[in-house]
Design a protein around this motif. Structure first.
Motif, PDB file in Angstrom:
ATOM      1  N   SER A  97     -39.993   5.562   3.206  1.00  0.00           N
ATOM      2  CA  SER A  97     -40.049   6.350   4.961  1.00  0.00           C
ATOM      3  C   SER A  97     -40.199   7.576   4.179  1.00  0.00           C
ATOM      4  O   SER A  97     -40.251   8.563   3.392  1.00  0.00           O
ATOM      5  N   CYS A 122     -45.531   2.138  11.488  1.00  0.00           N
ATOM      6  CA  CYS A 122     -43.965   1.229  12.083  1.00  0.00           C
ATOM      7  C   CYS A 122     -43.166   2.761  11.301  1.00  0.00           C
ATOM      8  O   CYS A 122     -42.610   2.861  11.032  1.00  0.00           O
ATOM      9  N   LEU A 123     -42.217   2.411  12.664  1.00  0.00           N
ATOM     10  CA  LEU A 123     -41.268   3.124  13.300  1.00  0.00           C
ATOM     11  C   LEU A 123     -40.032   3.160  12.223  1.00  0.00           C
ATOM     12  O   LEU A 123     -39.637   1.683  11.028  1.00  0.00           O
ATOM     13  N   ALA A 124     -39.316   3.795  10.961  1.00  0.00           N
ATOM     14  CA  ALA A 124     -38.362   3.581  10.415  1.00  0.00           C
ATOM     15  C   ALA A 124     -37.321   4.414  11.062  1.00  0.00           C
ATOM     16  O   ALA A 124     -36.187   3.787   9.538  1.00  0.00           O
ATOM     17  N   GLN A 125     -36.857   4.481  11.621  1.00  0.00           N
ATOM     18  CA  GLN A 125     -36.141   4.519  12.389  1.00  0.00           C
ATOM     19  C   GLN A 125     -35.734   3.982  13.910  1.00  0.00           C
ATOM     20  O   GLN A 125     -36.473   4.096  14.257  1.00  0.00           O
ATOM     21  N   ASP A 126     -34.413   4.424  14.613  1.00  0.00           N
ATOM     22  CA  ASP A 126     -34.222   3.493  15.910  1.00  0.00           C
ATOM     23  C   ASP A 126     -34.384   5.100  16.767  1.00  0.00           C
ATOM     24  O   ASP A 126     -34.231   6.261  16.352  1.00  0.00           O
ATOM     25  N   HIS A 138     -37.390   0.985  19.060  1.00  0.00           N
ATOM     26  CA  HIS A 138     -36.240   0.705  17.324  1.00  0.00           C
ATOM     27  C   HIS A 138     -37.202   0.685  16.376  1.00  0.00           C
ATOM     28  O   HIS A 138     -38.331   0.085  16.206  1.00  0.00           O
ATOM     29  N   LYS A 139     -36.533   0.625  15.193  1.00  0.00           N
ATOM     30  CA  LYS A 139     -36.733   0.615  13.667  1.00  0.00           C
ATOM     31  C   LYS A 139     -37.870  -0.909  13.813  1.00  0.00           C
ATOM     32  O   LYS A 139     -37.212  -2.001  14.081  1.00  0.00           O
ATOM     33  N   GLU A 184     -39.427   9.164  11.655  1.00  0.00           N
ATOM     34  CA  GLU A 184     -40.081   9.036  10.737  1.00  0.00           C
ATOM     35  C   GLU A 184     -40.186   7.674  10.517  1.00  0.00           C
ATOM     36  O   GLU A 184     -40.122   6.794  11.467  1.00  0.00           O
TER      37      GLU A 184
END
Length: 398
Positions: free
Chosen positions: A20, A32-36, A146-147, A168
């Motif tokens: 990430s 794409c989200l890599a963290q909440d 959400h991740k 991230e």
């Protein structure tokens, strides 16, 4: 020669998400989200009017119609200064904070202005009407994203709402594209006899860029091991290397040999597929290599089947494949080959039903046919004939 399903599974099981990185939130569309992500505020941050109208005590309106004294005007962005008592109302705009004492908002359409700061309430309202309560959308500390979620415009709006100016995300892969063939010339050249322009390099680049990959077109090479080897060394600096052409069984189809000379781990070399039987998937160190057929429709189709999910998985997505849906066939199809076919087709909606028809197509070199198509119609390898009205699988492309 392996099945299409087996080849797709090999690709999906082999590639892995990239590390990430943290980037400005406004640059994350399509990633794409890599963290909440947690909210740092309640939303709404206060009891908020959902309408332009009058903030009142709901109990007063049981006697509607009735007149109330207007004690204050409250605009959005300004806090009320007066408490609303029985017999009183505050004029309020959408988004403004509801004053103390008020427990409902009457819409302007249900009131009548009277001179001397008075308003006539025409209808009764219930307690809580037209008020958005503090924290009803989200609360401070709540995980709102959400991740693993794809970032769309609405997710960017949420990131802005909760003050997440840097976020991230999984990285996009770097992709190198090589076109092979003595017959190829670049776009700016007029082809002479026995030559064609390099369309694959640019269509493959567009397919990869649409997925947010960082693409470099490395150029055209002649059908010699030396030239293919030299340019592949540059391509092996990328996360994904795509070559088109030179993967069949002809005397000048040298890409597979060069890959083996590089000690590439080969996962498959032929797939029971039309168009696109000669397709090679391998890995050299950190680089995944896809060698695709030179015919442009075969190149296009094999990208969608194999490289599309590879890029999506490397970017951290859990849903990595093209969507597949059912459609009713508008014409009969006779099946000639026992390989799975992906035919350019036109998908439309009629009376809430999906209908599909193959477009006129002259084979894997006929790229023009794909401009009349918005999906790929799947003809399964065990089919002998597809009847009018039969439900078939299609992959929408747009």
């Amino acid at each position: 020669m392996i099945s299409v399903d087996t080849a797709i599974k090999i690709v999906a099981d082999t590639v892995e998400p990239l590390p990430s990185r943290t980037v400005p939130f406004e640059n994350t569309l399509g990633f794409c989200l890599a963290q909440d992500v947690q909210s740092d505020i309640d939303m709404p941050p206060f009891d908020r009017s959902a309408m332009d109208g009058y903030a009142i005590v709901a109990e007063d309106t049981t006697a509607a119609p009735l007149e109330l004294a207007v004690i204050e005007d409250i605009a959005a962005g300004h806090m009320p200064t007066k408490k609303v008592l029985h017999g009183q109302a505050s004029k309020i705009m959408t988004g403004a904070a509801v004053p103390e004492g008020a427990d409902a908002v009457v819409k302007f359409e249900e009131t009548e202005d009277i001179s001397n700061n008075r308003v006539k309430i025409l209808k009764s309202v219930r307690k809580g009407s037209n008020i958005s309560r503090r924290g009803e959308d989200m609360q401070a500390g709540q995980t709102v994203l959400h991740k693993g979620m794809p970032i769309r415009p609405q997710e960017i709006g949420i990131l802005a709402m909760v003050g997440k100016s840097r976020v991230e995300v999984f990285s996009a892969p770097t992709v190198g594209i090589i076109s092979t063939g003595d017959e190829l010339v670049d776009v700016g050249c007029k082809p002479s006899t026995a030559q064609i322009r390099n369309s694959n390099g640019y269509s493959l680049s567009a397919q990869a860029r649409r997925l947010k990959a960082e693409v470099e077109i490395l150029g055209i090479v002649k059908d010699t091991k030396e030239e293919i080897s030299d340019i592949m060394r540059r391509g092996l600096q990328k996360d994904i290397l795509i070559l088109s052409g030179g993967v069949s069984m002809g005397e000048y189809d040298l890409v597979g040999d060069v890959m083996k000379d590089f000690n590439t781990k080969i996962y498959f070399e032929k797939v029971a597929l039309r168009p696109g039987k000669p397709v090679i998937f391998g890995r050299k160190d950190k680089t995944f290599i896809f060698a695709l057929p030179g015919n442009p429709v075969a190149s296009f189709v094999t990208f969608e089947l194999f490289i599309y999910p590879a890029i999506r998985k490397m970017m951290g997505f859990s849903d990595i494949h093209r969507t597949m849906l059912k459609a009713s066939l508008e014409t009969e199809i006779l099946v000639k080959r026992k390989r799975r076919e992906y035919r350019p087709a036109s998908l439309r909606m009629h009376n809430n039903a999906c209908l599909v028809s193959p477009v006129e197509w002259h084979g894997s070199a006929d790229l023009l046919a794909t401009t009349r198509a918005n999906c790929l119609l799947i003809v399964r390898e065990d089919a002998e004939k597809l009847a009018l009205g039969q439900l078939v699988d299609v992959i929408p492309l747009d």
